[in-house]
Design a protein around this motif. Structure first.
Motif, PDB file in Angstrom:
ATOM      1  N   ILE A 230       0.845  -1.190   0.000  1.00  0.00           N
ATOM      2  CA  ILE A 230       0.000   0.000   0.000  1.00  0.00           C
ATOM      3  C   ILE A 230       0.884   1.246   0.000  1.00  0.00           C
ATOM      4  O   ILE A 230       1.857   1.341   0.748  1.00  0.00           O
ATOM      5  N   SER A 231       0.530   2.185  -0.835  1.00  0.00           N
ATOM      6  CA  SER A 231       1.200   3.496  -0.855  1.00  0.00           C
ATOM      7  C   SER A 231       0.125   4.548  -1.096  1.00  0.00           C
ATOM      8  O   SER A 231      -0.479   4.604  -2.180  1.00  0.00           O
ATOM      9  N   ASP A 232      -0.135   5.380  -0.068  1.00  0.00           N
ATOM     10  CA  ASP A 232      -1.240   6.329  -0.157  1.00  0.00           C
ATOM     11  C   ASP A 232      -0.920   7.578   0.664  1.00  0.00           C
ATOM     12  O   ASP A 232      -0.884   7.532   1.897  1.00  0.00           O
ATOM     13  N   ASP A 233      -0.689   8.718  -0.032  1.00  0.00           N
ATOM     14  CA  ASP A 233      -0.461  10.005   0.629  1.00  0.00           C
ATOM     15  C   ASP A 233       0.623   9.927   1.705  1.00  0.00           C
ATOM     16  O   ASP A 233       0.439  10.386   2.840  1.00  0.00           O
ATOM     17  N   GLY A 234       1.732   9.345   1.354  1.00  0.00           N
ATOM     18  CA  GLY A 234       2.840   9.281   2.293  1.00  0.00           C
ATOM     19  C   GLY A 234       2.824   8.089   3.225  1.00  0.00           C
ATOM     20  O   GLY A 234       3.795   7.824   3.934  1.00  0.00           O
ATOM     21  N   PHE A 235       1.679   7.372   3.259  1.00  0.00           N
ATOM     22  CA  PHE A 235       1.609   6.166   4.095  1.00  0.00           C
ATOM     23  C   PHE A 235       1.961   4.949   3.259  1.00  0.00           C
ATOM     24  O   PHE A 235       1.418   4.759   2.170  1.00  0.00           O
ATOM     25  N   ASN A 236       2.871   4.130   3.759  1.00  0.00           N
ATOM     26  CA  ASN A 236       3.317   2.934   3.049  1.00  0.00           C
ATOM     27  C   ASN A 236       3.256   1.731   3.983  1.00  0.00           C
ATOM     28  O   ASN A 236       3.666   1.825   5.159  1.00  0.00           O
ATOM     29  N   ALA A 237       2.747   0.634   3.468  1.00  0.00           N
ATOM     30  CA  ALA A 237       2.679  -0.609   4.233  1.00  0.00           C
ATOM     31  C   ALA A 237       2.991  -1.779   3.308  1.00  0.00           C
ATOM     32  O   ALA A 237       2.458  -1.856   2.195  1.00  0.00           O
ATOM     33  N   ASN A 238       3.849  -2.654   3.767  1.00  0.00           N
ATOM     34  CA  ASN A 238       4.221  -3.833   2.991  1.00  0.00           C
ATOM     35  C   ASN A 238       4.329  -5.027   3.926  1.00  0.00           C
ATOM     36  O   ASN A 238       4.956  -4.953   4.983  1.00  0.00           O
ATOM     37  N   LEU A 239       3.704  -6.132   3.525  1.00  0.00           N
ATOM     38  CA  LEU A 239       3.741  -7.358   4.322  1.00  0.00           C
ATOM     39  C   LEU A 239       3.864  -8.548   3.382  1.00  0.00           C
ATOM     40  O   LEU A 239       3.073  -8.699   2.457  1.00  0.00           O
ATOM     41  N   ASP A 240       4.857  -9.387   3.618  1.00  0.00           N
ATOM     42  CA  ASP A 240       5.075 -10.600   2.824  1.00  0.00           C
ATOM     43  C   ASP A 240       4.947 -11.833   3.718  1.00  0.00           C
ATOM     44  O   ASP A 240       4.931 -11.732   4.954  1.00  0.00           O
ATOM     45  N   VAL A 241       4.859 -12.989   3.091  1.00  0.00           N
ATOM     46  CA  VAL A 241       4.924 -14.247   3.834  1.00  0.00           C
ATOM     47  C   VAL A 241       5.897 -15.179   3.132  1.00  0.00           C
ATOM     48  O   VAL A 241       5.861 -15.329   1.908  1.00  0.00           O
ATOM     49  N   GLU A 242       6.791 -15.756   3.911  1.00  0.00           N
ATOM     50  CA  GLU A 242       7.750 -16.738   3.411  1.00  0.00           C
ATOM     51  C   GLU A 242       7.305 -18.119   3.860  1.00  0.00           C
ATOM     52  O   GLU A 242       7.102 -18.347   5.056  1.00  0.00           O
ATOM     53  N   THR A 243       7.155 -19.023   2.908  1.00  0.00           N
ATOM     54  CA  THR A 243       6.624 -20.354   3.187  1.00  0.00           C
ATOM     55  C   THR A 243       7.738 -21.397   3.105  1.00  0.00           C
ATOM     56  O   THR A 243       8.240 -21.691   2.021  1.00  0.00           O
ATOM     57  N   LYS A 244       8.086 -21.937   4.266  1.00  0.00           N
ATOM     58  CA  LYS A 244       9.103 -22.990   4.352  1.00  0.00           C
ATOM     59  C   LYS A 244       8.620 -24.011   5.367  1.00  0.00           C
ATOM     60  O   LYS A 244       8.072 -23.638   6.415  1.00  0.00           O
ATOM     61  N   PHE A 245       8.830 -25.296   5.086  1.00  0.00           N
ATOM     62  CA  PHE A 245       8.376 -26.310   6.032  1.00  0.00           C
ATOM     63  C   PHE A 245       9.129 -27.622   5.826  1.00  0.00           C
ATOM     64  O   PHE A 245       9.707 -27.879   4.775  1.00  0.00           O
ATOM     65  N   HIS A 246       9.108 -28.426   6.885  1.00  0.00           N
ATOM     66  CA  HIS A 246       9.692 -29.769   6.875  1.00  0.00           C
ATOM     67  C   HIS A 246       8.566 -30.788   6.720  1.00  0.00           C
ATOM     68  O   HIS A 246       7.456 -30.570   7.212  1.00  0.00           O
ATOM     69  N   THR A 247       8.869 -31.905   6.059  1.00  0.00           N
ATOM     70  CA  THR A 247       7.888 -32.986   5.947  1.00  0.00           C
ATOM     71  C   THR A 247       8.547 -34.325   6.236  1.00  0.00           C
ATOM     72  O   THR A 247       9.728 -34.532   5.959  1.00  0.00           O
ATOM     73  N   ILE A 248       7.769 -35.225   6.795  1.00  0.00           N
ATOM     74  CA  ILE A 248       8.179 -36.622   6.963  1.00  0.00           C
ATOM     75  C   ILE A 248       6.990 -37.473   6.538  1.00  0.00           C
ATOM     76  O   ILE A 248       5.840 -37.188   6.917  1.00  0.00           O
ATOM     77  N   LYS A 249       7.235 -38.481   5.710  1.00  0.00           N
ATOM     78  CA  LYS A 249       6.125 -39.275   5.188  1.00  0.00           C
ATOM     79  C   LYS A 249       6.514 -40.739   5.041  1.00  0.00           C
ATOM     80  O   LYS A 249       7.703 -41.093   5.037  1.00  0.00           O
ATOM     81  N   ALA A 250       5.498 -41.564   4.926  1.00  0.00           N
ATOM     82  CA  ALA A 250       5.671 -42.995   4.669  1.00  0.00           C
ATOM     83  C   ALA A 250       4.729 -43.383   3.539  1.00  0.00           C
ATOM     84  O   ALA A 250       3.639 -42.808   3.390  1.00  0.00           O
ATOM     85  N   GLY A 251       5.159 -44.347   2.717  1.00  0.00           N
ATOM     86  CA  GLY A 251       4.321 -44.719   1.589  1.00  0.00           C
ATOM     87  C   GLY A 251       4.635 -46.095   1.045  1.00  0.00           C
ATOM     88  O   GLY A 251       5.613 -46.748   1.442  1.00  0.00           O
ATOM     89  N   LEU A 252       3.786 -46.530   0.133  1.00  0.00           N
ATOM     90  CA  LEU A 252       3.950 -47.805  -0.569  1.00  0.00           C
ATOM     91  C   LEU A 252       4.081 -47.538  -2.073  1.00  0.00           C
ATOM     92  O   LEU A 252       3.375 -46.682  -2.608  1.00  0.00           O
ATOM     93  N   ASN A 253       4.959 -48.285  -2.718  1.00  0.00           N
ATOM     94  CA  ASN A 253       5.120 -48.203  -4.175  1.00  0.00           C
ATOM     95  C   ASN A 253       4.886 -49.572  -4.792  1.00  0.00           C
ATOM     96  O   ASN A 253       5.240 -50.615  -4.208  1.00  0.00           O
ATOM     97  N   TYR A 254       4.295 -49.564  -5.976  1.00  0.00           N
ATOM     98  CA  TYR A 254       4.199 -50.793  -6.772  1.00  0.00           C
ATOM     99  C   TYR A 254       5.169 -50.666  -7.945  1.00  0.00           C
ATOM    100  O   TYR A 254       5.067 -49.740  -8.759  1.00  0.00           O
ATOM    101  N   LYS A 255       6.111 -51.580  -8.032  1.00  0.00           N
ATOM    102  CA  LYS A 255       7.144 -51.566  -9.074  1.00  0.00           C
ATOM    103  C   LYS A 255       6.711 -52.469 -10.235  1.00  0.00           C
ATOM    104  O   LYS A 255       6.403 -53.636 -10.027  1.00  0.00           O
ATOM    105  N   PHE A 256       6.719 -51.896 -11.420  1.00  0.00           N
ATOM    106  CA  PHE A 256       6.284 -52.655 -12.615  1.00  0.00           C
ATOM    107  C   PHE A 256       7.434 -53.485 -13.200  1.00  0.00           C
ATOM    108  O   PHE A 256       8.602 -53.125 -13.013  1.00  0.00           O
TER     109      PHE A 256
END
Length: 256
Positions: A230-256
């Motif tokens: 936002i930039s309006d008559d001398g007023f400025n506002a900026n907000l971002d979000v940084e998305t970072k995360f860890h994952t752990i998973k388990a799964g099954l595969n079928y091999k052809f």
């Protein structure tokens, strides 16, 4: 005549003994065939499903300034909120195993995600040490879905495969915000698809010649998303979000 009779008797006495010795002689016996157990090969296409849990912290860098007022101010910093949630989806890929047991491959996966976090608060802001502005804010983000396209490289001990992995990551991040500073109010929400990168490691075990079980860790960085500009008559506002995360998973595969 007597000599002939004696010879006949002597031979008759030896024949049973010779037969007994002959019965004791061993004859050649054919050895049983050697059973060769085939070594498992990781080469081939595979298709599977997985479930997991992920999270870390959403980071919100911000900057708010006002050059129009007599008592101008400039605020900047960042705040963080904890993210967590379950996810589930599927994967498809291909491996090639060399004669020295090294394995290379490529894998793509897609996950429906419930990884999210939300934060809200209130504050009194000092302006030049003698004035106060009442401020309140809230912000939240959710990874609605995400996926990766990765290479894999590792070593196989027959049915056990240990590997490292890394590549591109993508996902849909939805965020919202609300800012109230004195007589200024703003709120909105954004949702878009972001691209980033991922790196991790995993362990896979062949249950049968076709079915394998895997566990895998990934760190995912989906980059930054702008929430407020936002930039309006001398007023400025900026907000971002940084998305970072860890994952752990388990799964099954079928091999052809």
């Amino acid at each position: 005549m007597k000599k002939y009779l004696l010879a006949t008797v002597f031979l008759g006495a030896l024949l049973p003994v010779s037969g007994a010795y002959a019965a004791d002689l061993s004859y050649p016996v054919k050895a049983p065939p050697v059973v060769v157990i085939p070594v498992f090969s990781w080469t081939g296409f595979y298709l599977g499903a997985n479930v997991g849990y992920g999270g870390d912290k959403f980071k919100y860098p911000y900057n708010v300034s006002d050059d129009f007022r007599e008592d101008d101010f400039d605020l900047n910093g960042d705040f963080k909120l904890t993210s967590s949630g379950f996810f589930g989806g599927g994967q498809i890929g291909y491996n090639y195993q060399f004669d020295n047991s090294w394995v290379i491959g490529i894998e793509a996966d897609f996950q429906w995600s419930g990884i999210e976090g939300e934060l809200s608060g209130n504050a009194s802001l000092d302006v030049n040490g003698n004035n106060e502005l009442d401020a309140s804010f809230s912000a939240g983000s959710e990874v609605e879905w995400f996926g990766t396209i990765r290479g894999r490289l590792g070593y196989a001990w027959d049915k056990v495969f240990l590997y490292g992995t890394g590549g591109a990551a993508y996902g849909k991040v939805k965020s919202h915000y609300s800012i109230n500073i004195d007589d200024f109010n703003a709120s909105d929400s954004v949702s878009d698809t972001q691209w980033g990168w991922t790196v991790g490691a995993g362990l896979e075990y062949a249950i049968t010649n076709n079915w394998t079980f895997k566990t895998e860790y990934l760190y995912v960085d989906l980059g930054s998303q702008n929430l407020v500009d936002i930039s309006d008559d001398g007023f400025n506002a900026n907000l971002d979000v940084e998305t970072k995360f860890h994952t752990i998973k388990a799964g099954l595969n079928y091999k052809f």
